[in-house]
Design a protein around this motif. Structure first.
Motif, short mmCIF file in Angstrom:
data_model
loop_
_atom_site.label_atom_id
_atom_site.label_comp_id
_atom_site.label_asym_id
_atom_site.label_seq_id
_atom_site.Cartn_x
_atom_site.Cartn_y
_atom_site.Cartn_z
N LEU A 105 16.16 -27.12 44.70
CA LEU A 105 16.20 -26.07 43.70
C LEU A 105 16.48 -26.63 42.31
CD1 LEU A 105 17.48 -24.67 46.44
CD2 LEU A 105 17.92 -22.86 44.86
N SER A 106 15.94 -25.96 41.31
CA SER A 106 16.27 -26.25 39.92
C SER A 106 17.21 -25.14 39.47
CB SER A 106 15.01 -26.27 39.07
OG SER A 106 15.35 -26.45 37.72
N THR A 107 18.47 -25.49 39.24
CA THR A 107 19.48 -24.49 38.88
C THR A 107 19.98 -24.73 37.46
OG1 THR A 107 21.34 -25.80 39.66
CG2 THR A 107 20.23 -24.44 41.30
N SER A 108 20.90 -23.89 37.03
CA SER A 108 21.49 -24.07 35.71
C SER A 108 22.41 -25.28 35.67
CB SER A 108 22.27 -22.81 35.32
OG SER A 108 23.27 -22.54 36.29
N LYS A 109 22.82 -25.77 36.84
CA LYS A 109 23.67 -26.97 36.93
C LYS A 109 22.89 -28.20 37.34
CE LYS A 109 27.91 -24.48 37.82
NZ LYS A 109 29.07 -24.34 38.70
N GLY A 110 21.57 -28.15 37.24
CA GLY A 110 20.73 -29.30 37.56
C GLY A 110 19.95 -29.12 38.85
N VAL A 111 19.22 -30.16 39.24
CA VAL A 111 18.42 -30.14 40.46
C VAL A 111 19.33 -30.47 41.63
CG1 VAL A 111 16.47 -31.20 41.65
CG2 VAL A 111 16.35 -30.80 39.20
N MET A 112 19.29 -29.62 42.67
CA MET A 112 20.15 -29.81 43.84
C MET A 112 19.50 -29.21 45.08
SD MET A 112 23.19 -27.06 43.12
CE MET A 112 23.66 -27.74 41.58
N THR A 113 20.10 -29.48 46.23
CA THR A 113 19.58 -28.94 47.49
C THR A 113 20.12 -27.53 47.70
OG1 THR A 113 21.41 -29.75 48.82
CG2 THR A 113 19.54 -31.25 48.50
N ASP A 114 19.55 -26.84 48.69
CA ASP A 114 20.00 -25.49 48.99
C ASP A 114 21.44 -25.46 49.49
OD1 ASP A 114 19.06 -26.88 51.27
OD2 ASP A 114 18.76 -25.02 52.38
N LYS A 115 21.86 -26.49 50.22
CA LYS A 115 23.23 -26.54 50.74
C LYS A 115 24.24 -26.70 49.60
CE LYS A 115 21.43 -28.44 54.94
NZ LYS A 115 20.78 -29.62 55.42
#
Length: 131
Positions: A105-115
């Protein structure tokens, strides 16, 4: 090029099908973050960012099982496309193969996994599924 993330995933897929050890991909910030996530989760063996030229490149060493010669990545699927973006809330985060794979995912806190996004309690744009 309209979708650089799809190009990144396609280059990885083609290198896996051709049983290449190393694949070279034009660099961008989102591709660098995707590469870091794939390395942290054990889907690729190693990576190196090269800053030559105007854009630079990413060299990725693919990970194969020594006995069966099978790649660690079975499938790469693009989810959010330029024509149809896929955003999810923190309580609607997808589970890939019931938790065996990862959604990036691309989130407001950077690219990370769903977990990681589930523990942070944030949603974002679902870039791809990897398993």
């Amino acid at each position: 090029m309209t979708d650089p993330i799809a190009d990144y995933l396609t280059r990885l897929r083609n290198a896996i099908k051709a049983s290449h050890r190393i694949v070279e991909i034009p660099a961008s910030n989102i591709k660098k973050e995707l590469t870091k996530v794939l390395f942290d989760k054990g889907y690729i063996q190693n990576y190196k960012f090269e800053e030559e030229g105007p854009q630079g490149s990413i060299k990725i060493a693919l990970k194969y099982n020594p006995s069966t010669k099978q790649n660690a990545i079975v499938s790469l699927a693009r989810v959010s496309k330029p024509g149809l973006r896929k955003y999810v809330k923190h309580d609607e985060l997808p589970r890939v193969i019931n938790g065996l794979g990862i959604a990036i995912l691309s989130t407001s806190k950077g690219v990370m996994t769903d977990k990681e996004a589930r523990t942070e309690g944030i949603g974002g744009e679902v870039l791809c599924y990897v398993y």
